[in-house]
Write a protein that holds these residues in place. Sequence first.
Motif, short mmCIF file in Angstrom:
data_model
loop_
_atom_site.label_atom_id
_atom_site.label_comp_id
_atom_site.label_asym_id
_atom_site.label_seq_id
_atom_site.Cartn_x
_atom_site.Cartn_y
_atom_site.Cartn_z
N THR A 159 0.84 -1.20 0.00
CA THR A 159 0.00 0.00 0.00
C THR A 159 0.87 1.25 0.00
N ASP A 160 1.93 1.24 0.78
CA ASP A 160 2.84 2.38 0.82
C ASP A 160 3.49 2.62 -0.53
N PHE A 161 3.91 1.52 -1.20
CA PHE A 161 4.56 1.72 -2.49
C PHE A 161 3.55 2.15 -3.55
N ALA A 162 2.29 1.73 -3.43
CA ALA A 162 1.27 2.21 -4.36
C ALA A 162 1.17 3.73 -4.29
N ALA B 83 -2.31 -3.50 -11.09
CA ALA B 83 -3.32 -4.13 -10.23
C ALA B 83 -2.81 -4.20 -8.80
N GLY B 84 -3.75 -4.10 -7.87
CA GLY B 84 -3.44 -4.21 -6.47
C GLY B 84 -3.34 -2.84 -5.81
N TYR C 77 1.23 -5.00 -8.67
CA TYR C 77 1.90 -5.06 -9.97
C TYR C 77 2.07 -3.66 -10.53
N VAL C 78 3.31 -3.34 -10.89
CA VAL C 78 3.62 -2.05 -11.50
C VAL C 78 4.50 -2.29 -12.72
#
Length: 329
Positions: free
Chosen positions: A231-234, A246-247, A260-261
């Motif tokens: 969540t932090d990296f999103a 996604a995610g 996924y990025v």
Amino acid sequence: MTQNDIRHEIAHLAHAELFTQDLEGSLWFFTQLLGMRETARQGDSVYLRCYEDPYHHSLKLTPSDEGGLGKLGWRTTSRDALERRAAALDKSGLGAGYTKGDVGVGETFAFTSPDGHPMELVWDVEKYRAPDELRSKILTRTSKRPLQGLPPRRLDHVNIMASDVTEQKTLLEQTLGFQTRELVVDGSTEIGAWMSVNALGHELAIMKDATGARGRLHHLAFWYGIPQHNTDFAEIAREYDIRIEAGPDMHGVTQGAFLYVFEPGGNRIELFGNSGILQFEPDWETRVWDLQEFATGAGLAIGGTTMPPEFLLYGTPDVPAHAELAPSV
């Protein structure tokens, strides 16, 4: 040797090489956003490692006209094990002979998957020794946690795309001792396999390439071990214009927490937010999902994330016929 004996001849995924269309962009992504440290440069390639990776490097970035997989390195459990697995690969027709190795890597045995994915076996590796300024007070940690970005701890797994999942799966079981933990089937056709040689739920996944192409990469994954970090990296990805595919969510297959990025070089990267299921049973029976179970959410995304069409079609190198599905990175 029995199939169970063969299982214990490959230890784990040791390193991977990614081809990138944008070396500087990929370096920025992996070093500034993911906090990986550079350990060497040779020619046009750059070598990187996560702070708990045990060896000289886990990731090699090499510029190329297309993204994709340069090579996967599997470490064996001994020199003798390497020679036995090399002989099995030669017998299967997959072997490509011994090589001089690479920076931080001794002699290897090169081979390809039936679809042409380049791989190698290695025993002799340079174990990472941190300089004084990077030495961790935690004795089981190979270096201090980096202060920049949101750093994953180690390389975790790889997912490759294949024209024939069964052919790939069977040969890797027979030659290297991979155990198939979970399968997805469409009628009588295997379209996905998640495989491991150790307690991890998977270190290698194989997905059917719906485009009919061969030898492509679906994604490379790095391990956080803490779902909140996904969540932090999103949030970081949104702030710095990194495309999220996604995610964050959790797969039913492997029970892995995913994000996924796409890194700037065009490759799909998964950030793995937990350990997924750990498997200690020596006589584990493969779990088989039918396509309906897998696609309705229980397999792909427990939390209800809708995976975009590109998830099952896009890989690197990209396929021109499906260029309209290529992500904007």
